[in-house]
Design a protein around this motif. Structure first.
Motif, PDB file in Angstrom:
ATOM      1  N   ALA A 208       1.635  -5.720  -6.232  1.00  0.00           N
ATOM      2  CA  ALA A 208       0.559  -4.349  -5.559  1.00  0.00           C
ATOM      3  C   ALA A 208       0.626  -4.512  -6.983  1.00  0.00           C
ATOM      4  O   ALA A 208      -1.159  -4.156  -7.428  1.00  0.00           O
ATOM      5  N   VAL A 209       1.634  -3.951  -7.728  1.00  0.00           N
ATOM      6  CA  VAL A 209       1.492  -2.942  -8.968  1.00  0.00           C
ATOM      7  C   VAL A 209       1.215  -3.794 -10.162  1.00  0.00           C
ATOM      8  O   VAL A 209       0.595  -3.482 -10.960  1.00  0.00           O
ATOM      9  N   ARG A 210       1.674  -5.122 -10.152  1.00  0.00           N
ATOM     10  CA  ARG A 210       1.502  -6.028 -10.916  1.00  0.00           C
ATOM     11  C   ARG A 210       0.012  -6.699 -11.221  1.00  0.00           C
ATOM     12  O   ARG A 210      -0.231  -6.827 -12.011  1.00  0.00           O
ATOM     13  N   ALA A 211      -0.892  -6.295 -10.265  1.00  0.00           N
ATOM     14  CA  ALA A 211      -2.630  -6.801  -9.563  1.00  0.00           C
ATOM     15  C   ALA A 211      -2.650  -5.794 -10.118  1.00  0.00           C
ATOM     16  O   ALA A 211      -3.777  -5.520  -9.962  1.00  0.00           O
ATOM     17  N   GLU A 212      -2.498  -4.523 -10.294  1.00  0.00           N
ATOM     18  CA  GLU A 212      -2.944  -3.749 -10.739  1.00  0.00           C
ATOM     19  C   GLU A 212      -2.907  -2.463 -12.775  1.00  0.00           C
ATOM     20  O   GLU A 212      -2.158  -2.894 -12.554  1.00  0.00           O
ATOM     21  N   PRO A 213      -4.329  -2.657 -12.560  1.00  0.00           N
ATOM     22  CA  PRO A 213      -4.842  -2.546 -14.301  1.00  0.00           C
ATOM     23  C   PRO A 213      -4.435  -1.735 -14.974  1.00  0.00           C
ATOM     24  O   PRO A 213      -4.170  -1.067 -15.713  1.00  0.00           O
ATOM     25  N   GLY A 214      -3.870  -0.206 -13.815  1.00  0.00           N
ATOM     26  CA  GLY A 214      -3.617   0.332 -14.718  1.00  0.00           C
ATOM     27  C   GLY A 214      -2.422   1.338 -14.428  1.00  0.00           C
ATOM     28  O   GLY A 214      -2.069   2.454 -14.648  1.00  0.00           O
ATOM     29  N   VAL A 215      -1.319   0.435 -14.452  1.00  0.00           N
ATOM     30  CA  VAL A 215      -0.036   0.533 -14.208  1.00  0.00           C
ATOM     31  C   VAL A 215       0.719  -0.255 -14.891  1.00  0.00           C
ATOM     32  O   VAL A 215       0.453  -1.984 -15.276  1.00  0.00           O
ATOM     33  N   VAL A 216       1.584  -0.174 -15.673  1.00  0.00           N
ATOM     34  CA  VAL A 216       2.376  -1.230 -16.534  1.00  0.00           C
ATOM     35  C   VAL A 216       3.983  -0.567 -15.944  1.00  0.00           C
ATOM     36  O   VAL A 216       4.586   1.254 -15.845  1.00  0.00           O
ATOM     37  N   VAL A 217       4.853  -1.573 -15.498  1.00  0.00           N
ATOM     38  CA  VAL A 217       6.138  -1.476 -15.685  1.00  0.00           C
ATOM     39  C   VAL A 217       6.850  -1.715 -15.979  1.00  0.00           C
ATOM     40  O   VAL A 217       6.480  -2.375 -16.548  1.00  0.00           O
ATOM     41  N   ARG A 218       7.748  -0.876 -17.180  1.00  0.00           N
ATOM     42  CA  ARG A 218       8.804  -0.993 -18.299  1.00  0.00           C
ATOM     43  C   ARG A 218      10.267  -1.276 -17.942  1.00  0.00           C
ATOM     44  O   ARG A 218      10.552  -0.253 -17.184  1.00  0.00           O
ATOM     45  N   TYR A 219      10.392  -2.507 -17.036  1.00  0.00           N
ATOM     46  CA  TYR A 219      11.875  -2.841 -16.033  1.00  0.00           C
ATOM     47  C   TYR A 219      13.109  -2.621 -17.777  1.00  0.00           C
ATOM     48  O   TYR A 219      12.948  -3.183 -18.787  1.00  0.00           O
ATOM     49  N   GLY A 220      14.689  -2.605 -17.061  1.00  0.00           N
ATOM     50  CA  GLY A 220      15.325  -2.475 -18.383  1.00  0.00           C
ATOM     51  C   GLY A 220      14.786  -1.027 -19.515  1.00  0.00           C
ATOM     52  O   GLY A 220      16.253  -1.509 -20.580  1.00  0.00           O
ATOM     53  N   GLU A 221      14.074   0.100 -18.405  1.00  0.00           N
ATOM     54  CA  GLU A 221      14.214   0.809 -20.074  1.00  0.00           C
ATOM     55  C   GLU A 221      14.027   2.336 -19.169  1.00  0.00           C
ATOM     56  O   GLU A 221      13.542   2.894 -18.591  1.00  0.00           O
ATOM     57  N   PRO A 222      15.857   2.734 -19.394  1.00  0.00           N
ATOM     58  CA  PRO A 222      16.074   3.884 -17.949  1.00  0.00           C
ATOM     59  C   PRO A 222      15.575   5.385 -18.928  1.00  0.00           C
ATOM     60  O   PRO A 222      15.527   5.252 -20.688  1.00  0.00           O
ATOM     61  N   VAL A 223      15.303   6.461 -18.138  1.00  0.00           N
ATOM     62  CA  VAL A 223      14.908   7.657 -19.180  1.00  0.00           C
ATOM     63  C   VAL A 223      16.388   8.594 -18.872  1.00  0.00           C
ATOM     64  O   VAL A 223      17.033   8.463 -18.182  1.00  0.00           O
ATOM     65  N   VAL A 224      16.896   8.858 -20.106  1.00  0.00           N
ATOM     66  CA  VAL A 224      18.134   9.567 -20.635  1.00  0.00           C
ATOM     67  C   VAL A 224      18.190  10.948 -20.528  1.00  0.00           C
ATOM     68  O   VAL A 224      18.716  11.401 -20.853  1.00  0.00           O
ATOM     69  N   GLY A 225      16.440  11.452 -21.071  1.00  0.00           N
ATOM     70  CA  GLY A 225      16.564  12.008 -21.254  1.00  0.00           C
ATOM     71  C   GLY A 225      14.905  12.472 -21.045  1.00  0.00           C
ATOM     72  O   GLY A 225      13.837  11.660 -21.446  1.00  0.00           O
ATOM     73  N   LEU A 226      14.532  14.229 -21.038  1.00  0.00           N
ATOM     74  CA  LEU A 226      13.214  14.672 -21.386  1.00  0.00           C
ATOM     75  C   LEU A 226      13.389  15.763 -22.676  1.00  0.00           C
ATOM     76  O   LEU A 226      13.943  15.849 -22.677  1.00  0.00           O
ATOM     77  N   THR A 227      12.220  15.842 -22.970  1.00  0.00           N
ATOM     78  CA  THR A 227      11.572  16.461 -24.623  1.00  0.00           C
ATOM     79  C   THR A 227      10.171  17.489 -23.879  1.00  0.00           C
ATOM     80  O   THR A 227       9.337  16.499 -23.600  1.00  0.00           O
ATOM     81  N   ARG A 228       9.768  18.173 -24.390  1.00  0.00           N
ATOM     82  CA  ARG A 228       8.607  18.874 -24.348  1.00  0.00           C
ATOM     83  C   ARG A 228       8.076  18.781 -26.019  1.00  0.00           C
ATOM     84  O   ARG A 228       8.423  18.821 -26.759  1.00  0.00           O
ATOM     85  N   GLY A 229       7.225  17.581 -25.851  1.00  0.00           N
ATOM     86  CA  GLY A 229       6.458  17.416 -27.077  1.00  0.00           C
ATOM     87  C   GLY A 229       6.022  19.716 -27.808  1.00  0.00           C
ATOM     88  O   GLY A 229       5.825  20.288 -27.102  1.00  0.00           O
TER      89      GLY A 229
END
Length: 150
Positions: free
Chosen positions: A125-146
């Motif tokens: 369903a996500v693949r068919a949904e134009p408003g969603v992008v999934v980035r496989y193989g891209e772990p999140v290693v930290g968050l920063t505040r802009g």
């Protein structure tokens, strides 16, 4: 309209992104695993080693409230789960003699499936949904505040 960044492409992450997109938002999902669920469902049942998801091969049950939500908000995901082999069972079927009917009994239907069936249905369903992008193989290693608290 908001742009969501979702960390994790499991059941919760995919459902969050999908529901947000269907409400007019866009979403970007970051998943550390390198491939999407459901690309090879037969192999995924037992052969996909997922150290971060130890319960991946276990049977799962979605109780009546979750089934009701799926049918109301994500009917395509519900239908795909059933197509992929999930089974519905009324919770009162466990009784040898079914108790007298009461209001609300129609919602006492659970869905039984392996987790990969739900993940595969959501991923499709996500693949068919134009408003969603999934980035496989891209772990999140930290968050920063802009700048400016963004």
């Amino acid at each position: 309209m908001a742009h969501l960044l979702v960390i994790g492409g499991g059941v919760a992450g995919l459902a969050t992104a999908l529901l947000a997109a269907r409400r007019g938002h866009t979403a970007e999902v970051f998943e550390r695993d390198t491939r999407a669920p459901g690309t090879a469902l037969d192999r995924d049942f037992f052969g996909w080693r997922r150290p971060g998801v130890p319960q991946a091969a276990q049977p799962h049950v979605l109780l009546g409230a979750a089934r009701r939500l799926l049918r109301a908000e994500l009917p395509d995901v519900h239908a795909e789960m059933l197509r992929l082999g999930a089974r519905e069972r009324h919770e009162l079927d466990w009784f040898e003699v079914r108790p007298p009917a009461r209001p609300g009994d129609e919602d006492l239907v659970m869905i039984q499936a392996r987790r990969i069936v739900l993940e595969s249905a959501l991923a499709g369903a996500v693949r068919a949904e134009p408003g969603v992008v999934v980035r496989y193989g891209e772990p999140v290693v930290g968050l920063t505040r802009g700048e400016g608290g963004e």
